[in-house]
Design a protein around this motif. Structure first.
Motif, PDB file in Angstrom:
ATOM      1  N   UNK A  45       0.763   4.056  -2.878  1.00  0.00           N
ATOM      2  CA  UNK A  45       0.445   5.444  -2.542  1.00  0.00           C
ATOM      3  C   UNK A  45       1.580   6.391  -2.891  1.00  0.00           C
ATOM      4  N   UNK A  46       2.806   5.918  -2.812  1.00  0.00           N
ATOM      5  CA  UNK A  46       3.946   6.736  -3.235  1.00  0.00           C
ATOM      6  C   UNK A  46       3.849   7.019  -4.737  1.00  0.00           C
ATOM      7  N   UNK A  47       3.525   5.990  -5.514  1.00  0.00           N
ATOM      8  CA  UNK A  47       3.367   6.171  -6.964  1.00  0.00           C
ATOM      9  C   UNK A  47       2.185   7.081  -7.276  1.00  0.00           C
ATOM     10  N   UNK A  48       1.127   6.991  -6.485  1.00  0.00           N
ATOM     11  CA  UNK A  48      -0.024   7.883  -6.677  1.00  0.00           C
ATOM     12  C   UNK A  48       0.391   9.321  -6.412  1.00  0.00           C
ATOM     13  N   UNK A  49       1.144   9.538  -5.337  1.00  0.00           N
ATOM     14  CA  UNK A  49       1.531  10.903  -4.974  1.00  0.00           C
ATOM     15  C   UNK A  49       2.459  11.543  -6.011  1.00  0.00           C
ATOM     16  N   UNK A  50       3.220  10.720  -6.721  1.00  0.00           N
ATOM     17  CA  UNK A  50       4.087  11.265  -7.768  1.00  0.00           C
ATOM     18  C   UNK A  50       3.383  11.363  -9.122  1.00  0.00           C
ATOM     19  N   UNK A  51       2.150  10.855  -9.183  1.00  0.00           N
ATOM     20  CA  UNK A  51       1.380  10.949 -10.424  1.00  0.00           C
ATOM     21  C   UNK A  51       1.761   9.936 -11.472  1.00  0.00           C
ATOM     22  N   UNK A  52       2.423   8.842 -11.067  1.00  0.00           N
ATOM     23  CA  UNK A  52       2.894   7.858 -12.042  1.00  0.00           C
ATOM     24  C   UNK A  52       2.069   6.581 -12.097  1.00  0.00           C
ATOM     25  N   UNK A 108      -8.319  -2.035 -12.545  1.00  0.00           N
ATOM     26  CA  UNK A 108      -7.170  -2.804 -12.065  1.00  0.00           C
ATOM     27  C   UNK A 108      -5.893  -1.990 -12.217  1.00  0.00           C
ATOM     28  N   UNK A 109      -5.011  -2.139 -11.245  1.00  0.00           N
ATOM     29  CA  UNK A 109      -3.687  -1.542 -11.308  1.00  0.00           C
ATOM     30  C   UNK A 109      -2.733  -2.668 -11.696  1.00  0.00           C
ATOM     31  N   UNK A 110      -2.129  -2.544 -12.862  1.00  0.00           N
ATOM     32  CA  UNK A 110      -1.223  -3.576 -13.331  1.00  0.00           C
ATOM     33  C   UNK A 110       0.123  -3.410 -12.655  1.00  0.00           C
ATOM     34  N   UNK A 111       0.540  -4.423 -11.932  1.00  0.00           N
ATOM     35  CA  UNK A 111       1.786  -4.323 -11.150  1.00  0.00           C
ATOM     36  C   UNK A 111       2.891  -4.936 -11.926  1.00  0.00           C
ATOM     37  N   UNK A 156      -4.759   8.120 -14.870  1.00  0.00           N
ATOM     38  CA  UNK A 156      -3.913   8.355 -13.707  1.00  0.00           C
ATOM     39  C   UNK A 156      -4.758   8.261 -12.447  1.00  0.00           C
ATOM     40  N   UNK A 157      -4.258   7.535 -11.465  1.00  0.00           N
ATOM     41  CA  UNK A 157      -4.958   7.386 -10.187  1.00  0.00           C
ATOM     42  C   UNK A 157      -4.523   8.536  -9.290  1.00  0.00           C
ATOM     43  N   UNK A 158      -5.503   9.253  -8.747  1.00  0.00           N
ATOM     44  CA  UNK A 158      -5.197  10.422  -7.920  1.00  0.00           C
ATOM     45  C   UNK A 158      -5.619  10.233  -6.468  1.00  0.00           C
ATOM     46  N   UNK A 159      -6.482   9.286  -6.206  1.00  0.00           N
ATOM     47  CA  UNK A 159      -6.991   9.058  -4.851  1.00  0.00           C
ATOM     48  C   UNK A 159      -6.136   8.006  -4.149  1.00  0.00           C
ATOM     49  N   UNK A 160      -5.590   8.349  -2.982  1.00  0.00           N
ATOM     50  CA  UNK A 160      -4.750   7.381  -2.265  1.00  0.00           C
ATOM     51  C   UNK A 160      -5.593   6.190  -1.807  1.00  0.00           C
ATOM     52  N   UNK A 161      -4.915   5.084  -1.606  1.00  0.00           N
ATOM     53  CA  UNK A 161      -5.576   3.838  -1.250  1.00  0.00           C
ATOM     54  C   UNK A 161      -5.438   3.558   0.244  1.00  0.00           C
ATOM     55  N   UNK A 191       0.828  -1.207   0.000  1.00  0.00           N
ATOM     56  CA  UNK A 191       0.000   0.000   0.000  1.00  0.00           C
ATOM     57  C   UNK A 191       0.865   1.261   0.000  1.00  0.00           C
ATOM     58  N   UNK A 192       1.930   1.240   0.781  1.00  0.00           N
ATOM     59  CA  UNK A 192       2.827   2.402   0.826  1.00  0.00           C
ATOM     60  C   UNK A 192       3.458   2.647  -0.542  1.00  0.00           C
ATOM     61  N   UNK A 193       3.882   1.589  -1.221  1.00  0.00           N
ATOM     62  CA  UNK A 193       4.483   1.731  -2.549  1.00  0.00           C
ATOM     63  C   UNK A 193       3.462   2.258  -3.557  1.00  0.00           C
TER      64      UNK A 193
END
Length: 81
Positions: free
Chosen positions: A31-38, A78-81, A46-51, A27-29
């Protein structure tokens, strides 16, 4: 927190793989990617809402957001990891 009985019956809509709750590190990883807009979902948005919660496939290839305690099991979300 999702009910464990619900986790026993739901699965990934694409692969039919079982799902489990994402751990704190995942979750931290995310949310970090969300906060950087990537971070983008499968639809390319683009996902803008933190999880606060997410469900991850057993092979770790996809994550699905959980919003207000409700799993969003849509292929485009889905978020492709």
């Amino acid at each position: 927190m999702l009910d464990s009985k619900l986790l026993d019956i739901i699965c990934c809509p694409e692969t039919r793989a079982t799902l489990k709750l994402a751990d704190d590190a995942r979750l931290a990883a995310l949310n970090e990617a969300i906060s950087t807009g990537t971070l983008k979902n499968a639809a390319g948005e683009t996902i803008t809402e933190s999880l606060t919660e997410a469900l991850v496939t057993e092979d770790g290839s996809r994550a699905y957001p959980v919003r207000e305690g409700i799993p969003v099991l849509l292929s485009d979300e889905a978020i492709l990891l």
